[in-house]
Scaffold this active site. Structure first.
Site, PDB file in Angstrom:
ATOM      1  N   GLN A 172       5.026  -4.050  -2.331  1.00 18.85           N
ATOM      2  CA  GLN A 172       4.052  -3.042  -2.764  1.00 18.85           C
ATOM      3  C   GLN A 172       4.544  -1.638  -2.419  1.00 18.85           C
ATOM      4  OE1 GLN A 172       0.380  -5.894  -1.470  1.00 18.85           O
ATOM      5  NE2 GLN A 172      -0.226  -3.807  -1.947  1.00 18.85           N
ATOM      6  N   CYS A 223      -8.261  -3.192   0.229  1.00 18.19           N
ATOM      7  CA  CYS A 223      -9.038  -2.390   1.172  1.00 18.19           C
ATOM      8  C   CYS A 223      -8.194  -1.230   1.610  1.00 18.19           C
ATOM      9  CB  CYS A 223      -9.372  -3.292   2.361  1.00 18.19           C
ATOM     10  SG  CYS A 223      -9.746  -2.435   3.888  1.00 18.19           S
ATOM     11  N   GLU A 237     -10.342  -0.943  -5.009  1.00 18.96           N
ATOM     12  CA  GLU A 237     -10.867  -1.686  -3.867  1.00 18.96           C
ATOM     13  C   GLU A 237     -12.365  -1.587  -3.695  1.00 18.96           C
ATOM     14  OE1 GLU A 237      -6.617  -0.943  -1.776  1.00 18.96           O
ATOM     15  OE2 GLU A 237      -8.295   0.356  -1.385  1.00 18.96           O
TER      16      GLU A 237
END
Ligand code: FES
Ligand code: FES
Lengths: 166, 808
Positions: free
Chosen positions: B239, B387, B762
């Site tokens: 990522q 998150c 998120e």
């Protein structure tokens, strides 16, 4: 390990190969035939990312040995678009209805939906949800996958797709 | 489209751009729907080898010996690595993002079940797995610490012998050999005073169980070291590819320019793929040792039990309030279970992430929060699962606590929230725990949500049902969950956010080719968010060239400008801003070229969708396509040719998306079976780039929230065996259980973001989890129950009903 000879048809093409008896069908497809459309999400028959069409059934190809596919007729995601590149109604539906995000579940999901529509050309939402319950998606929440399949069902049935009212 | 359209021609021109605000179909889908994505495991290099781990069956044990001879004798095995091989290279431990170290291969002890002990390198994955079975490891089992509340007992077993005498950790003093850090924010004395003066207080232990992001594709990498050039190419599910390159360089000592990190298509990340894992390091070492490419692919059990858990926060929460329902103070003490190593993926100065967003959407005059992190015999991690750094834990904590207080006051939870929400005129709002909320219109959003679902009627129905239940006419309980969340995303400003010392800016580089087509490269990395589609929309609107002619490239550290990656909903707030800023530099240069071509002053030009035109003389204009061509052959004297720009965007502040969610659940008191009848989600993520993609993100995030609230748990038994490490035992919702989602929105742009966007990926997870939990809790509240721990699977819910005497 001694290898076995197998002959099978994959996406309309005859294939002959030598495989170890323990080689999983998914590994054979991905690594020997270089068909990397079917994916591996678990290797334990739970996720459905490896789903292919085998002799007219949806099969999770991590659940079979390649030798068991001797003589079989297999279709993978790579065999869905027409020879001239025209996308299958399901491929189109998934894009139109935003039925995918990371795309990892998509090949398996489309192959499962393909068989579902053979079995039931105009499924209800409930029937679609039940029909794809063996295929997990972590990204979309399924709602748009359902719409994508409805879109394809309508298109294949020759009727205009109307989004179900919210 | 919010561009003014005085005549149909402009409207058509604007539509052709497929810019900001339109439901542009995704570029990525063309390959994904045909099985032509390029994921790491699809990569096949000549002479490639496969790696596989030998893992510990024990949660805590001393390694007495490792015998690899039988494994090495298997035909097709090239080598077996153990800590003894890595130690001389200084690679048996690796630094974590949280300032700790984590074992790559266990040296003297194993600290959690399935910890990596040896790495097999073989000709194919079957041989590697065979050989792994043949490595003989002799263990001496040690007592385990599983319950975080027992980690700091005076007689607790010592877990981390490597640091047991260190009294200073990465974040200050350690209180105990199993303690990692204590972190505090807010005004303790003022908060204590508020509690002493309060009319009403509540106190509850609110636990957010350990879960796992579980993307459909596991973590994987291919390392290829070229002995001739000493260059390393590393493909992986990253990522944050640039951060991986820097970490790889720091620990391998290979110069950073000789490391090429490539993140191809990624099959979902959700925080799982931010950190560095032993598999990556071992694949790199194996490639250096063998001189051949080495692939490492995690299986699902390895994924669930070793890489990146999330949450495991145990929050003792107190609210102080006046008797008429105005909150006056918040106090939270959190015990954080970090497992065997502190491998949290938080900005370096934030050991508990942004947990101090725990005052939520409410106007708390004072607050105090303290977090203690401890080691246990569990897998390391603590990642942000969909998150932004512990904001999910914070939102769950405050939204549950607000309901508990409303219940004690005898007030409706929606009314109680309305009374305490931060008011529109208070923005920018500085919270008691130090954040400056950028913008919001909370009351409007909550009112819209309540009106849309017919909240009053729902409460009336619930009342009638409860009466009927008491009379024995029904066995069904109805629960209504209401929440209001505020997220904090877009990390972050360099003054307070860095990772390993690198400021958390992000970047975009845009090049306009002579024909007016474009390539843009970014420091972020999509894992399904559709960046190839949405970044092009931002550029299309900014510079008036059609999105279809704009290629977006991410994930190749050789070509992309340095960026910190995609997690914490930071792509839109940070890289999206960088994209707009780079586009504006290009537009400014194009304007000068246009002025030159039209022989007017720069200021005499005005922008019109896809062109500069002469003010008051709209017939005289130059389109961006014409200007692109001119940039390569007819620029003003003294100007460099070419049309490209790069922007490194250091955000002035975080962004604060928010939303109001409402859930209606029907629970069978006799079976615990819980049906989600309705779920309504109103999100405000500021300016909306692509409503189709936003809706998709919300569907997906809500489904993950449903999984967490209603069944997910990474569970350990008393011996430290992880009992939920396969998809047989770890709940991932299928299409059958997943509810139907209703989505809605308001739009309150961020005042400091160039296009006003806030980020959305998120939010639904942050708001969704407490909303389900509040619905289940609400169903039982009239029986005196205040708080039921998640997850709310049917069995646990049945147990609750049983304990409340409903089965008598
Ligand atoms: S990989 Fe076959 S079902 Fe998951
Ligand atoms: S689109 Fe990512 S798993 Fe389905």
């Amino acid at each position: 390990m001694a290898k076995s000879q197998i002959t099978l048809t994959v996406n309309g093409k005859k294939e002959e190969a030598l495989v170890e008896p323990r080689t999983l069908l998914i590994h054979f497809l991905r690594e020997q035939l270089n068909l990397t459309g079917p994916h591996i999400g678990c290797e334990t028959t739970h996720c459905g990312a490896c789903t292919i069409d085998l002799n007219g059934m949806s099969v999770k190809s991590c659940t079979m040995f390649a030798v068991q596919a001797n003589g079989a007729d297999i279709v993978t995601i790579e065999g869905m678009a027409a020879a001239d590149g025209t996308l299958h109604a399901l491929q189109e539906g998934f894009r139109e209805m935003h039925g995918l995000q990371c795309g990892f579940c998509t090949p398996g999901m489309i192959m499962r939906a393909h068989r579902l529509l053979q079995e039931n050309p105009s499924p209800t939402e409930e029937e679609i949800r039940f029909g794809i319950a063996g295929n997990l998606c972590r990204c979309t929440g399924y709602q748009n996958i359902v719409k994508a399949i409805q879109y394809a069902a309508a298109k294949l049935g020759g009727v205009p797709y109307r989004e179900a009212a919210e | 489209m919010n561009v003014a359209t005085p005549n149909p021609t402009s409207a058509e021109r604007a539509e052709k751009l497929q810019g900001l605000g339109c439901k542009r179909k995704r570029v990525e889908d063309v390959r994904f729907t045909q099985g032509k994505g390029n994921y790491v495991d699809d990569l096949k290099l000549p002479r490639m080898l496969y790696g596989d781990f030998v893992r510990s069956p024990h949660a805590h044990a001393r390694i007495k010996s490792i015998d690899t001879s039988k494994a090495k004798a298997v035909p097709g095995v090239l080598a077996v690595l153990t800590a003894a091989d890595l130690k001389p290279l200084g690679l048996h431990y690796m630094p974590t993002l949280a300032g700790d170290v984590a074992a790559v291969l266990a040296e003297e002890k194993v600290l959690f079940q399935n910890q990596e002990v040896a790495f097999i390198i073989a000709e194919d994955r079957y041989i590697a797995a065979d050989a792994a079975e043949l490595v003989e490891v002799e263990y001496e089992a040690l007592p385990v610490v599983i319950d975080p509340f027992k980690a700091m007992a005076p007689d607790a077993p010592v877990l981390r012998e490597d640091i047991k005498d260190k009294t200073d950790g990465a974040h200050g003093k350690r209180k105990h050999y199993n303690h990692i850090f204590e972190w505090q924010m807010g005004d303790r004395e003022a908060t204590d005073l508020a509690f002493r003066k309060a009319d009403v207080t509540i106190k509850e232990l609110i636990s957010y169980q350990r879960v796992h992001p579980c993307p459909l594709e596991t973590c994987q990498a291919v390392a290829s070291f070229d002995k001739i050039t000493s260059e390393l190419t590393l493909w992986g599910t990253f990522q944050a590819p640039h951060v991986i390159r820097t970490v790889a360089s720091l620990i391998s000592k290979i110069p950073e320019h000789k490391i090429h990190v490539i993140a191809p298509d990624i099959g979902g990340g959700f925080g799982n793929k931010v950190g560095a894992y032993p598999g990556y390091i071992c694949a790199i070492v194996a490639s250096i040792v063998t001189g051949r490419p080495v692939k490492w692919v995690e299986d699902r059990i390895e994924n669930l039990s070793t890489t990146a858990f999330a949450r495991d926060y145990h929050m003792t929460t107190e609210i102080a309030c006046t008797k008429d329902g105005k909150v006056t103070g918040l106090r939270v003490h959190t015990l954080a279970d970090h497992g065997a190593f502190d491998a949290c993926a938080d900005p370096s100065k934030w050991p508990a992430g942004f947990f101090n967003i725990v005052t939520g959407s409410y106007d708390f005059p004072v607050a105090h929060v303290a977090v203690d992190g401890v080691y246990t015999n569990k897998a390391p991690g603590g990642v942000a699962y969909r998150c932004s750094f512990r904001v999910t834990e914070a939102a769950y904590c405050i939204e549950r606590a607000m309901d508990i207080m409303a219940q004690k006051l005898g007030m409706d939870p929606a009314e109680f929230r309305m009374k305490n929400l931060i008011r529109r005129e208070q923005f920018p709002y500085v919270s008691a725990l130090g954040w400056e909320y950028d913008s919001g219109d909370y009351h409007t959003a909550l009112q819209k949500a309540l009106d849309t679902v017919g909240y009053r009627q729902l409460r009336a129905e619930q009342k009638a049902k409860r009466e009927a239940f008491k009379r024995g006419e029904t066995r069904e309980l109805m629960g209504i969950g209401v929440i209001f969340f505020t997220e904090i995303v877009g990390a972050g400003p360099s003054r307070n956010c860095d990772i390993l010392g690198i400021a958390m800016f992000d970047s975009a580089e845009i090049r306009i080719h002579p024909t007016g087509s474009v390539i843009a490269r970014l420091g972020t990395k999509s894992q399904g968010q559709g960046h190839e589609t949405t970044y092009a929309q931002i550029i299309a609107t900014e510079i008036g060239l059609a999105a279809d002619n704009i290629a977006i490239e991410e994930g190749n550290t050789d070509t992309a400008p340095y960026g910190l990656g995609t997690y914490g909903s930071r792509s839109t707030p940070v890289s999206g801003a960088a994209t707009a800023m780079a586009a504006r530099k290009i537009k400014a240069k194009a304007q000068m070229i246009a002025a030159h071509l039209l022989e007017v002053h720069d200021d005499d030009l005005e922008w019109d969708i896809d062109r500069f035109r002469v003010r008051g003389n709209p017939e005289r204009f130059k389109t961006m396509t014409e200007l692109a061509w001119a940039a390569y052959n007819n620029v003003p004297p003294g100007m460099e040719p070419g049309l490209e720009a790069v922007s490194y965007y250091d955000p002035p502040n975080m962004t604060y998306p928010f939303g109001a969610y409402i859930c209606v659940a029907d629970i069978d008191a006799d079976t615990g079976v819980t049906k989600i009848r309705r779920f309504y989600a109103l999100d405000d993520c500021g300016t909306r780039i692509n409503p189709m993609i936003i809706e998709g993100q919300i569907h997906g995030g809500l489904t993950e929230a449903f999984g967490i609230a209603m069944g997910q748990e990474i569970h350990y038994d008393a011996e430290g065996n992880v009992t939920t490490a396969s998809l047989m035992d770890y709940f991932l919702p299928t299409a059958v259980e997943t509810p139907r989602w209703e989505t809605d929105w308001t739009t309150t742009p961020s005042p400091h973001h160039p296009i006003g966007a806030k980020g959305v990926g998120e939010s639904p997870n942050v708001g969704g989890v407490p909303c389900f939990a509040n619905a289940v809790n609400d169903a039982f509240a009239f029986l005196g129950s205040t708080h039921i721990q998640m997850p709310h699977d049917n069995w646990r819910t049945w147990t609750v009903a049983n304990k409340l005497g409903l089965h008598a």
